[in-house]
Design a protein around this motif. Sequence first.
Motif, PDB file in Angstrom:
ATOM      1  N   ASN A   2       0.872  36.656 -70.275  1.00  0.00           N
ATOM      2  CA  ASN A   2       0.141  36.803 -71.537  1.00  0.00           C
ATOM      3  C   ASN A   2       0.283  35.555 -72.403  1.00  0.00           C
ATOM      4  O   ASN A   2       0.316  35.649 -73.617  1.00  0.00           O
ATOM      5  N   THR A   3       0.382  34.407 -71.773  1.00  0.00           N
ATOM      6  CA  THR A   3       0.566  33.157 -72.509  1.00  0.00           C
ATOM      7  C   THR A   3      -0.743  32.398 -72.606  1.00  0.00           C
ATOM      8  O   THR A   3      -1.767  32.809 -72.058  1.00  0.00           O
ATOM      9  N   ASN A   4      -0.714  31.276 -73.296  1.00  0.00           N
ATOM     10  CA  ASN A   4      -1.874  30.389 -73.387  1.00  0.00           C
ATOM     11  C   ASN A   4      -1.824  29.327 -72.299  1.00  0.00           C
ATOM     12  O   ASN A   4      -2.455  28.288 -72.418  1.00  0.00           O
ATOM     13  N   THR A   5      -1.070  29.593 -71.240  1.00  0.00           N
ATOM     14  CA  THR A   5      -0.885  28.625 -70.166  1.00  0.00           C
ATOM     15  C   THR A   5      -1.604  29.094 -68.908  1.00  0.00           C
ATOM     16  O   THR A   5      -1.533  30.260 -68.545  1.00  0.00           O
ATOM     17  N   CYS A   6      -2.286  28.178 -68.237  1.00  0.00           N
ATOM     18  CA  CYS A   6      -2.976  28.493 -66.988  1.00  0.00           C
ATOM     19  C   CYS A   6      -2.523  27.549 -65.883  1.00  0.00           C
ATOM     20  O   CYS A   6      -2.307  26.366 -66.116  1.00  0.00           O
ATOM     21  N   MET A   7      -2.391  28.101 -64.676  1.00  0.00           N
ATOM     22  CA  MET A   7      -2.025  27.340 -63.486  1.00  0.00           C
ATOM     23  C   MET A   7      -3.307  26.870 -62.807  1.00  0.00           C
ATOM     24  O   MET A   7      -4.270  27.622 -62.690  1.00  0.00           O
TER      25      MET A   7
END
Length: 63
Positions: free
Chosen positions: A35-40
Amino acid sequence: MINGGSSSLSEIVVNCGTFASTLFINPNVFKRIGNTNTCMVNGGDLMAPGKTAANTTWNIISR
């Protein structure tokens, strides 16, 4: 996204903020981490020099 360097990269993460799309995004190309603002990017796999990771998005904003 393109790897413009001379070395392969892996575990690439980007800030994707409130990114959302009405189209299916292949999670091996671009996947939110929890649920973060980070994408892989690229499933965390190696991205060789000159290789690209691309997808099409489509947002609908109702006002």
